[in-house]
Enzyme design. Structure first.
Site, PDB file in Angstrom:
ATOM      1  N   CYS A   1      13.158  11.051   7.819  1.00  0.00           N
ATOM      2  CA  CYS A   1      12.999  10.619   9.214  1.00  0.00           C
ATOM      3  C   CYS A   1      14.302  10.850   9.983  1.00  0.00           C
ATOM      4  O   CYS A   1      14.277  11.051  11.182  1.00  0.00           O
ATOM      5  CB  CYS A   1      12.588   9.157   9.257  1.00  0.00           C
ATOM      6  SG  CYS A   1      13.587   8.129   8.202  1.00  0.00           S
TER       7      CYS A   1
ATOM      8  N   GLU B   1       8.760   1.280  11.488  1.00  0.00           N
ATOM      9  CA  GLU B   1       9.899   2.197  11.383  1.00  0.00           C
ATOM     10  C   GLU B   1       9.310   3.595  11.297  1.00  0.00           C
ATOM     11  O   GLU B   1       8.682   3.935  10.303  1.00  0.00           O
ATOM     12  CB  GLU B   1      10.747   1.893  10.148  1.00  0.00           C
ATOM     13  CG  GLU B   1      11.753   0.815  10.419  1.00  0.00           C
ATOM     14  CD  GLU B   1      11.509  -0.436   9.596  1.00  0.00           C
ATOM     15  OE1 GLU B   1      12.420  -0.842   8.914  1.00  0.00           O
ATOM     16  OE2 GLU B   1      10.406  -0.994   9.629  1.00  0.00           O
TER      17      GLU B   1
ATOM     18  N   GLU C   1       8.573  16.425  15.396  1.00  0.00           N
ATOM     19  CA  GLU C   1       9.090  16.211  14.051  1.00  0.00           C
ATOM     20  C   GLU C   1       8.362  17.148  13.077  1.00  0.00           C
ATOM     21  O   GLU C   1       7.166  17.027  12.861  1.00  0.00           O
ATOM     22  CB  GLU C   1       8.850  14.751  13.640  1.00  0.00           C
ATOM     23  CG  GLU C   1       9.508  14.424  12.328  1.00  0.00           C
ATOM     24  CD  GLU C   1       9.302  12.968  11.926  1.00  0.00           C
ATOM     25  OE1 GLU C   1       8.211  12.429  12.150  1.00  0.00           O
ATOM     26  OE2 GLU C   1      10.253  12.383  11.384  1.00  0.00           O
TER      27      GLU C   1
ATOM     28  N   GLY D   1       6.508   5.123   8.469  1.00  0.00           N
ATOM     29  CA  GLY D   1       5.636   6.291   8.456  1.00  0.00           C
ATOM     30  C   GLY D   1       5.653   6.958   9.817  1.00  0.00           C
ATOM     31  O   GLY D   1       6.625   6.829  10.570  1.00  0.00           O
TER      32      GLY D   1
ATOM     33  N   LYS E   1       0.892  -1.175   0.000  1.00  0.00           N
ATOM     34  CA  LYS E   1       0.000   0.000   0.000  1.00  0.00           C
ATOM     35  C   LYS E   1       0.916   1.207   0.000  1.00  0.00           C
ATOM     36  O   LYS E   1       1.471   1.586   1.030  1.00  0.00           O
ATOM     37  CB  LYS E   1      -0.881  -0.011   1.258  1.00  0.00           C
ATOM     38  CG  LYS E   1      -2.222   0.704   1.140  1.00  0.00           C
ATOM     39  CD  LYS E   1      -2.165   2.157   0.780  1.00  0.00           C
ATOM     40  CE  LYS E   1      -1.996   3.077   1.967  1.00  0.00           C
ATOM     41  NZ  LYS E   1      -1.886   4.507   1.557  1.00  0.00           N
TER      42      LYS E   1
HETATM   43  P1  NAP Z   1       1.888   8.500   7.650  1.00  0.00           P
HETATM   44  O1  NAP Z   1       0.805   9.481   7.687  1.00  0.00           O
HETATM   45  O2  NAP Z   1       2.094   7.641   8.835  1.00  0.00           O
HETATM   46  O3  NAP Z   1       1.639   7.612   6.348  1.00  0.00           O
HETATM   47  C1  NAP Z   1       2.403   6.484   6.058  1.00  0.00           C
HETATM   48  C2  NAP Z   1       1.545   5.441   5.386  1.00  0.00           C
HETATM   49  O4  NAP Z   1       0.508   5.021   6.273  1.00  0.00           O
HETATM   50  C3  NAP Z   1       0.863   5.954   4.127  1.00  0.00           C
HETATM   51  O5  NAP Z   1       0.838   4.914   3.170  1.00  0.00           O
HETATM   52  C4  NAP Z   1      -0.515   6.282   4.632  1.00  0.00           C
HETATM   53  O6  NAP Z   1      -1.522   6.297   3.647  1.00  0.00           O
HETATM   54  C5  NAP Z   1      -0.761   5.178   5.626  1.00  0.00           C
HETATM   55  N1  NAP Z   1      -1.792   5.520   6.602  1.00  0.00           N
HETATM   56  C6  NAP Z   1      -2.208   6.747   7.019  1.00  0.00           C
HETATM   57  N2  NAP Z   1      -3.190   6.644   7.922  1.00  0.00           N
HETATM   58  C7  NAP Z   1      -3.433   5.328   8.094  1.00  0.00           C
HETATM   59  C8  NAP Z   1      -4.351   4.573   8.898  1.00  0.00           C
HETATM   60  N3  NAP Z   1      -5.223   5.168   9.716  1.00  0.00           N
HETATM   61  N4  NAP Z   1      -4.304   3.221   8.812  1.00  0.00           N
HETATM   62  C9  NAP Z   1      -3.437   2.607   7.985  1.00  0.00           C
HETATM   63  N5  NAP Z   1      -2.574   3.260   7.199  1.00  0.00           N
HETATM   64  C10 NAP Z   1      -2.546   4.602   7.250  1.00  0.00           C
HETATM   65  O7  NAP Z   1       3.294   9.141   7.363  1.00  0.00           O
HETATM   66  P2  NAP Z   1       3.640  10.443   6.528  1.00  0.00           P
HETATM   67  O8  NAP Z   1       3.427  11.630   7.397  1.00  0.00           O
HETATM   68  O9  NAP Z   1       2.947  10.439   5.241  1.00  0.00           O
HETATM   69  O10 NAP Z   1       5.211  10.183   6.294  1.00  0.00           O
HETATM   70  C11 NAP Z   1       6.181  10.755   7.048  1.00  0.00           C
HETATM   71  C12 NAP Z   1       6.510   9.969   8.314  1.00  0.00           C
HETATM   72  O11 NAP Z   1       7.253   8.801   7.985  1.00  0.00           O
HETATM   73  C13 NAP Z   1       7.405  10.752   9.231  1.00  0.00           C
HETATM   74  O12 NAP Z   1       7.000  10.625  10.559  1.00  0.00           O
HETATM   75  C14 NAP Z   1       8.764  10.110   9.046  1.00  0.00           C
HETATM   76  O13 NAP Z   1       9.656  10.273  10.078  1.00  0.00           O
HETATM   77  C15 NAP Z   1       8.404   8.698   8.812  1.00  0.00           C
HETATM   78  N6  NAP Z   1       9.495   7.999   8.116  1.00  0.00           N
HETATM   79  C16 NAP Z   1      10.210   7.080   8.838  1.00  0.00           C
HETATM   80  C17 NAP Z   1      11.275   6.386   8.243  1.00  0.00           C
HETATM   81  C18 NAP Z   1      12.038   5.347   9.020  1.00  0.00           C
HETATM   82  O14 NAP Z   1      12.672   4.488   8.410  1.00  0.00           O
HETATM   83  N7  NAP Z   1      12.028   5.359  10.314  1.00  0.00           N
HETATM   84  C19 NAP Z   1      11.582   6.638   6.910  1.00  0.00           C
HETATM   85  C20 NAP Z   1      10.825   7.593   6.204  1.00  0.00           C
HETATM   86  C21 NAP Z   1       9.778   8.253   6.829  1.00  0.00           C
HETATM   87  P3  NAP Z   1      -2.054   7.676   3.008  1.00  0.00           P
HETATM   88  O15 NAP Z   1      -1.133   8.077   1.986  1.00  0.00           O
HETATM   89  O16 NAP Z   1      -3.364   7.370   2.407  1.00  0.00           O
HETATM   90  O17 NAP Z   1      -2.145   8.701   4.097  1.00  0.00           O
END
Ligand code: NAP
Ligand code: MG
Length: 496
Positions: free
Chosen positions: A300, A266, A399, A243, A190
């Protein structure tokens, strides 16, 4: 290969067709969910519309993955044969790297040169590395009593759900897919809603390269629908997620509410870059600022907190401000662009909100900011900002996920370590010192999954990547990642 200046990008652009259906069981399938519109943050223009995956579509993708897994068409291959196919897949990605890089740039706004030379290279490398590695992972025969034989063998977990973000969309997908597929699993991916088209093309390339139908499915859709459906699905064995911390925790709940599947989160980070008195100060501050602004700060591991001795605070602000002024956002299709756009106008508002609140609460800013929006009308551009931040302020703790560097002064080594450790996150930390003893002693006291000493963002496929505390506990990359997608089976044979 992977030299952006040698590519005829106009031709790549005129040939580009974005995929806009679901990829299930080796075929394009029209989604039955709500329409998802892909808008380019480069100029605010619509790229394509996708009929997104509904709960029923996710069900269908999981059923396809399960049936491929049970048939043995992939899970039953010798590891060497799977490895060879992954290497062929890596080559096929390399052969189509230009269109994938362009797709990523249009979808989420990062500079085309970085998408091509950095991201696509990492994606190819990931599939190739696990393809080469998988037949070198050996099983065990422990030294038990002479009248028995115990075998410890590694078996693929089954169906893996992978949910990834948009910031390094194909790298994150590759870090999950490559070890999961190498180990023999079937995967349902996804992608983030912003970066669905690149993920769909990746699945099509996998199929063309000989990964059998059903082994790699993609269900673009909304997190709260398709993501949740994967998380709650009773026939998904493992969820691998990158995420935000909030959504990562939801997946732990989904697992508890359904079949107790394994979840590997992660999550976010707030990397402290700790500059000790004896460090090469200019190099440390410059590297930290670059490390905060890279990928428009949407990393991240972004070095978003720069910790300096108080008597050097002004100097640090001056150097970081100079780097910020050089990193001007530009059209991401321009190969000389140091920065592109943020991922979306909503994300731009979120990042700008952090900066506005910091200014309102009296923090000194070297800006930066939304004035960069003039780059292309309708785009989501935001120039880097440096903040003289109090350690307890919102901007220094949360963040931001944008090009915003908080510079924080400390008075002693103990205080510096305390500040470095005081956010909820623990993904990475950076330490700058010329004292070997401090390099070791301070590294041990930093609560982070990764510590960089006198460098930033070093990485290699041989080395694990992941965090502690609220940054999650999954590890991507290296042979350790294979553990996430396999079960150890113990078989006892009576020899008496
Ligand atoms: P996010 O909102 O958590 O989204 C990540 C994924 O989860 C997307 O595919 C999103 O789909 C899905 N998602 C959202 N709400 C959901 C729910 N209620 N149930 C199931 N899935 C759901 O993250 P983001 O803000 O887009 O991305 C940035 C984050 O990723 C930051 O916090 C960053 O630090 C973290 N990150 C961590 C790493 C690591 O390796 N530690 C690497 C890169 C990024 P949708 O697109 O439809 O919202
Ligand atoms: Mg989202």
């Amino acid at each position: 290969m992977f030299t952006a200046t040698t590519v005829s990008w106009d031709r790549v652009r005129s040939d580009l067709t974005l995929r806009n259906e679901l990829f299930i069981d080796g075929a394009w399938v029209r989604g039955s969910g709500e329409e998802l519109t892909l808008v380019s943050p480069r100029d605010g223009q619509e790229l394509t519309r996708i009929a997104s995956a509904s709960v029923e579509d996710v069900d269908r993708a999981v059923a396809s993955a399960r049936s491929a897994f049970d048939s043995g068409v992939w899970s039953g291959l010798a590891p060497r044969d799977r490895g060879q196919r992954l290497i062929a897949f890596a080559q096929h990605i390399a052969d189509h790297a230009e269109e994938l890089a362009l797709t990523i740039t249009l979808e989420m706004g990062k500079p085309l040169r970085q998408a091509y030379e950095t991201e696509l290279r990492a994606v190819v490398n990931s599939f190739r590395w696990y393809g080469e590695a998988i037949d070198k992972v050996l099983d065990e025969t422990p030294s038990t009593a002479p009248d028995s034989l115990a075998l410890v063998t590694r078996e693929p977990a089954g169906v893996v759900g992978a949910v990834v973000p948009w910031n390094f969309p194909l790298t994150m997908a590759a870090w999950k897919l490559a070890p999961a597929l190498a180990a023999g699993n079937s995967v349902v991916l996804k992608p983030d809603e912003h970066t669905s088209a690149s993920a769909l093309r990746l699945a099509e390339l996998a199929f063309e390269a000989g990964i059998p139908a059903g082994v790699f499915n993609v269900v673009p859709g909304f997190g709260a629908v398709a993501g949740q459906a994967l998380g709650l699905h009773p026939d998904v064995d493992v969820i691998t997620f990158t995420g935000s911390t909030a959504v990562g925790r939801k997946f732990l709940e989904y697992a508890a509410q359904s079949n107790g599947k394994r979840v590997w989160p992660e999550l976010g980070g707030k990397t402290a870059s700790l500059v000790l008195d004896d460090a090469d100060f200019v190099k440390a501050v410059e590297a930290s600022a670059h490390g905060c602004f890279y990928n428009q700060g949407q990393m991240c591991t972004a070095a978003s907190r720069l910790l300096v001795p108080r008597h050097r605070l002004d100097e640090a602000l001056e150097i970081a401000g100079r780097i910020a002024a050089l990193q001007r956002p530009a059209d991401p299709l321009d190969l000389d662009a140091p920065m592109g756009s943020l991922v979306s106008s909503q994300h731009l508002d979120r990042v700008a909100g952090f900066v506005e609140r910091a200014a309102a609460s009296g923090s000194d800013l070297i800006a930066g900011g939304s004035e960069a929006n003039a780059v292309i009308e309708g785009g989501s551009y935001f120039a880097p900002v440096v903040v003289n931040a109090a350690r307890e302020s919102e901007i220094a703790r949360q963040e931001v996920f944008g090009p915003v560097l908080s510079v924080i002064a400390f008075d002693s080594l103990d205080e510096a370590i305390e500040i470095a450790n005081e956010t909820e996150f623990g993904l990475a930390a950076t330490l700058w010192t010329t004292d070997l003893k401090n390099a070791h002693l301070v590294s041990r006291r930093l609560r982070a999954g990764i510590v960089w000493v006198n460098c930033f963002e070093e990485g290699d496929m041989t080395v694990p990547f992941g965090g502690v505390k609220s940054s999650g506990f999954g590890r991507d990359k290296s042979l350790h990642a294979i553990d996430k997608f396999t079960d150890l089976k113990t078989t006892w044979i009576d020899l008496s």
